[in-house]
Scaffold this motif. Structure first.
Motif, PDB file in Angstrom:
ATOM      1  N   GLY A 181      33.951  27.508  -6.801  1.00  0.00           N
ATOM      2  CA  GLY A 181      34.675  27.633  -8.052  1.00  0.00           C
ATOM      3  C   GLY A 181      36.157  27.345  -7.954  1.00  0.00           C
ATOM      4  O   GLY A 181      36.726  26.708  -8.811  1.00  0.00           O
ATOM      5  N   SER A 182      36.840  27.811  -6.930  1.00  0.00           N
ATOM      6  CA  SER A 182      38.269  27.559  -6.775  1.00  0.00           C
ATOM      7  C   SER A 182      38.653  27.732  -5.322  1.00  0.00           C
ATOM      8  O   SER A 182      37.930  28.346  -4.534  1.00  0.00           O
ATOM      9  CB  SER A 182      39.091  28.509  -7.642  1.00  0.00           C
ATOM     10  OG  SER A 182      39.046  29.820  -7.115  1.00  0.00           O
ATOM     11  N   ASP A 183      39.836  27.190  -4.991  1.00  0.00           N
ATOM     12  CA  ASP A 183      40.309  27.294  -3.614  1.00  0.00           C
ATOM     13  C   ASP A 183      40.487  28.746  -3.195  1.00  0.00           C
ATOM     14  O   ASP A 183      40.239  29.113  -2.054  1.00  0.00           O
ATOM     15  CB  ASP A 183      41.634  26.540  -3.486  1.00  0.00           C
ATOM     16  CG  ASP A 183      42.134  26.485  -2.059  1.00  0.00           C
ATOM     17  OD1 ASP A 183      41.518  25.776  -1.249  1.00  0.00           O
ATOM     18  OD2 ASP A 183      43.119  27.172  -1.761  1.00  0.00           O
ATOM     19  N   ASP A 184      40.899  29.603  -4.123  1.00  0.00           N
ATOM     20  CA  ASP A 184      41.122  31.009  -3.798  1.00  0.00           C
ATOM     21  C   ASP A 184      39.850  31.688  -3.312  1.00  0.00           C
ATOM     22  O   ASP A 184      39.915  32.659  -2.540  1.00  0.00           O
ATOM     23  CB  ASP A 184      41.667  31.760  -5.014  1.00  0.00           C
ATOM     24  CG  ASP A 184      43.115  31.391  -5.310  1.00  0.00           C
ATOM     25  OD1 ASP A 184      43.761  30.830  -4.401  1.00  0.00           O
ATOM     26  OD2 ASP A 184      43.574  31.644  -6.434  1.00  0.00           O
ATOM     27  N   GLN A 185      38.697  31.207  -3.774  1.00  0.00           N
ATOM     28  CA  GLN A 185      37.448  31.837  -3.367  1.00  0.00           C
ATOM     29  C   GLN A 185      37.018  31.449  -1.963  1.00  0.00           C
ATOM     30  O   GLN A 185      36.037  31.985  -1.453  1.00  0.00           O
ATOM     31  CB  GLN A 185      36.343  31.491  -4.375  1.00  0.00           C
ATOM     32  CG  GLN A 185      36.537  32.159  -5.726  1.00  0.00           C
ATOM     33  CD  GLN A 185      35.439  31.807  -6.695  1.00  0.00           C
ATOM     34  OE1 GLN A 185      35.497  30.798  -7.390  1.00  0.00           O
ATOM     35  NE2 GLN A 185      34.420  32.626  -6.730  1.00  0.00           N
ATOM     36  N   LEU A 186      37.743  30.523  -1.344  1.00  0.00           N
ATOM     37  CA  LEU A 186      37.470  30.167   0.042  1.00  0.00           C
ATOM     38  C   LEU A 186      38.234  31.063   1.013  1.00  0.00           C
ATOM     39  O   LEU A 186      38.056  30.947   2.222  1.00  0.00           O
ATOM     40  CB  LEU A 186      37.848  28.710   0.295  1.00  0.00           C
ATOM     41  CG  LEU A 186      37.143  27.665  -0.576  1.00  0.00           C
ATOM     42  CD1 LEU A 186      37.678  26.280  -0.267  1.00  0.00           C
ATOM     43  CD2 LEU A 186      35.643  27.724  -0.369  1.00  0.00           C
ATOM     44  N   TRP A 187      39.078  31.935   0.488  1.00  0.00           N
ATOM     45  CA  TRP A 187      39.945  32.775   1.316  1.00  0.00           C
ATOM     46  C   TRP A 187      39.777  34.233   0.933  1.00  0.00           C
ATOM     47  O   TRP A 187      39.561  34.564  -0.228  1.00  0.00           O
ATOM     48  CB  TRP A 187      41.409  32.363   1.142  1.00  0.00           C
ATOM     49  CG  TRP A 187      41.672  30.934   1.473  1.00  0.00           C
ATOM     50  CD1 TRP A 187      41.604  29.868   0.602  1.00  0.00           C
ATOM     51  CD2 TRP A 187      42.025  30.391   2.740  1.00  0.00           C
ATOM     52  NE1 TRP A 187      41.901  28.702   1.263  1.00  0.00           N
ATOM     53  CE2 TRP A 187      42.164  28.990   2.580  1.00  0.00           C
ATOM     54  CE3 TRP A 187      42.245  30.954   3.997  1.00  0.00           C
ATOM     55  CZ2 TRP A 187      42.510  28.149   3.626  1.00  0.00           C
ATOM     56  CZ3 TRP A 187      42.589  30.112   5.043  1.00  0.00           C
ATOM     57  CH2 TRP A 187      42.715  28.734   4.858  1.00  0.00           C
ATOM     58  N   SER A 188      39.879  35.111   1.916  1.00  0.00           N
ATOM     59  CA  SER A 188      39.730  36.546   1.693  1.00  0.00           C
ATOM     60  C   SER A 188      40.933  37.279   2.278  1.00  0.00           C
ATOM     61  O   SER A 188      41.496  36.849   3.297  1.00  0.00           O
ATOM     62  CB  SER A 188      38.449  37.058   2.359  1.00  0.00           C
ATOM     63  OG  SER A 188      38.436  38.489   2.419  1.00  0.00           O
TER      64      SER A 188
END
Length: 597
Positions: free
Chosen positions: A436-443
């Protein structure tokens, strides 16, 4: 299994009991080769050692037990091995002062009862093993700390040692060692191996037929007898090198780390000047002994910040944690014998996945590639947005809290190697589409970080962006029993997260460094009988040993006439020094090897 005894011929009096294991490897068609492995527990860096072969005719896994009375000649390890004629028992005398091989006792009709073993409740998912699958586990209750459970875990065909750490009321499984790395992925071998350019540290080069002077003449100029690592960093228009456990002419300094300035770094033979005093870290309960070493550094708003490891052996880990520090203004004075360069503590960065890190600024982000367990872990990725409000100010004023809050960890599954006719950016686009977005690849949670590729048995690593190549370059060492050999390994990627190319072997340090075929090229000690002219005697644990290669750190890289010319530092144990290596690769060949399938 933990032995009842400490074998007198191998284990010092008062040391913890040994760990014992039987491990099978494929042998003749349809059979396993069963080998005895053992490890001491006196120090977390005690390695697993391969003992004798028990059987070459096993049809399946063997069972390990013990009998007799501890501390007497009756104490024996017992192996029960399924063979074509039945289950065969073998014995090994633990307390025999002259150890003999395993002896065959004969076929048994009744097996001893299986000892009670702790429940395996360790990690089996992709956050720990990536695409790997846990095949088998063997647990043991031991005397480690307050009875921490330990386990051998087979992941596909690789074997890892883990322990169940209990601290502060919390429990977590941590890798401790890798006994066997079985990477089935194809790899390439460079058409020509790396070549040694010069010895960086120490006073004289012990390699035959080499110029005797090193790049630094560090003993006479700066009081540095020997050292390792050699991480190049650039700050404020100057080049420096960070060195690890350093042995000084002033023995009271122990193994405190060192730093050096690099003059004319682009020259074929750059000059290196060590500071005459060690580095130090103030605050944070940090330690300054073996395994407490510098990792890498970055610049921000005119200030230099460096990562170190600290608190070695804490919680049975070789390297206890990584810490962030603010560097002083690095003024290098070789004659300054009582003027340590003091780095100011800014906080713990990691005690788990990022204990060893390599960092690179790329745009507005600082990317950090990290490993956890010492030379037994996979590579994971984190990043920090350096434009985060208040970050630079807090680092200057004394706190790393804003930086720690800004860290994000890569959590997407590792991307496979793709065919040469596919755009390299496609995997990231597919990931964005799926998440969905680049942010969802990072935690924000370190425990969520996933390996970039598997399997791994990595510790020290070096990653740098090479503008001439338009790629990131990663240097690591191979793992134990690795099919690629005892090697310096290169991978490349167009993005920090990959996909990372298959492995390319740059240098086999046994073949090329010990150079049994041509002793004139040898720069790593190969013989312990006193006949080898290569080597030095910097400290007791190293002087009588043969050498080894570890910790390749990229020094520089540029494309010249269609060839990638990269230089890297390499530590050699005996001699206990750092050398500068050079490798030339055709860029077209490098791109081709990036798409092995």
């Amino acid at each position: 299994m933990e032995s009842w005894d400490r074998p007198a011929w191998w284990t010092p009096p008062g040391a913890p009991h040994r760990l014992e294991a039987l491990i099978g490897t494929p042998g003749e068609p349809g059979h396993l080769r069963i080998e005895h492995w053992f490890a001491g527990q006196a120090r977390p860096d005690n390695p697993w050692l391969r003992g004798d072969v028990v059987s070459t005719q096993a049809l399946g896994p063997a069972a390990l037990g013990q009998r007799g009375r501890a501390g007497t000649a009756t104490h024996e390890l017992l192996a029960h091995v399924p063979e074509p004629d039945g289950v065969v028992a073998y014995a090994w005398a633990v307390n025999d002062p002259t150890p003999r091989r395993w002896r065959r006792l004969g076929i048994v009709t009744q097996l001893p009862s299986e000892p009670d073993r702790p429940l395996w409740d360790g990690p089996e998912g992709p956050a720990e093993w990536g695409a790997g699958r846990v095949v088998a586990t063997a647990t043991a209750a031991t005397r480690l700390r307050s009875g921490w459970v330990q386990a051998l875990v087979q992941v596909d065909d690789s074997i890892y040692h883990l322990h169940r750490q209990q601290r502060g009321g919390k429990v977590r499984w941590l890798r401790h060692a890798c006994l066997r790395l079985a990477d089935p992925a194809p790899f390439a071998i460079a058409s020509e191996p790396s070549m040694k350019v010069a010895q960086v540290s120490g006073e004289t080069d012990s390699q035959p037929e080499r110029p005797r002077r090193t790049l630094s003449s560090s003993e006479s100029r700066s009081g540095v007898r020997g050292t390792d690592l050699g991480v190049r960093i650039d700050h404020a228009g100057q080049a420096f090198m960070l060195f690890g456990d350093t042995h000084w002419t002033r023995r009271r300094l122990g193994t405190r780390d060192s730093i050096a300035a690099v003059h004319q770094p682009d020259a074929d033979l750059p000059s290196v000047t060590f500071h005459g005093s060690p580095t130090a870290i103030t605050g944070g309960g940090t330690t300054l002994r073996e395994y407490d070493v510098p990792l890498d550094a970055f610049s921000l708003d005119g200030e230099l910040y460096a990562f170190f490891t600290s608190n070695h052996f804490r919680d049975a880990q070789v390297m206890g944690r990584s810490v962030l520090t603010r560097a002083p203004r690095p003024v290098i004075e070789p004659t300054a014998r009582w003027r340590p360069l003091r780095f100011a503590y800014r906080g713990t960065f990691s005690t788990h996945r990022f204990v060893n890190v390599s960092v690179q600024r790329w745009g507005d982000h600082l990317y950090l590639w990290g490993t956890g367990a010492y030379r037994a872990d996979d590579v994971r990725l984190a990043r920090v947005d350096l434009t985060t409000p208040g970050l630079a100010r807090s680092l200057r004023s004394g706190s790393g809290a804003v930086l720690r809050e800004a860290v994000r960890y890569w959590v997407a599954p590792h991307t496979p190697v793709i065919p040469a006719n596919a755009a390299i950016s496609q995997p990231h686009e597919r990931l964005l589409s799926a998440h969905g977005s680049d942010d969802q690849l990072w935690s924000p949670h370190e425990s969520d970080a996933r390996p970039l590729f598997t399997p791994g048995a990595l510790g020290e690593l070096s990653v740098r962006w090479v503008p001439d190549l338009g790629r990131f370059v990663m240097l690591t060492m191979s793992g134990p029993d690795d099919s690629i050999g005892a090697a310096v390994v290169l991978r490349t990627a167009e993005r920090p997260w990959g996909p990372w190319s298959p492995r390319l072997r740059l240098f086999d340090w046994i073949e090329g460094g010990m150079s049994f075929a041509d002793e004139r090229r040898r720069f790593i000690k190969a013989h312990r009988d006193g006949s080898d002219p290569v080597g030095d005697a910097i400290f007791a644990g190293q002087a009588a040993a043969t050498g080894a290669a570890y910790a390749p750190y990229l020094f520089d890289a540029r494309v010249q006439a269609g060839r990638l010319v990269l230089r890297y530092t390499l530590s050699t144990w005996n001699p206990y020094q750092v050398v500068l290596m050079r490798h030339r690769l055709a860029v077209d060949d490098l791109i081709t090897t990036s798409y092995l399938v």
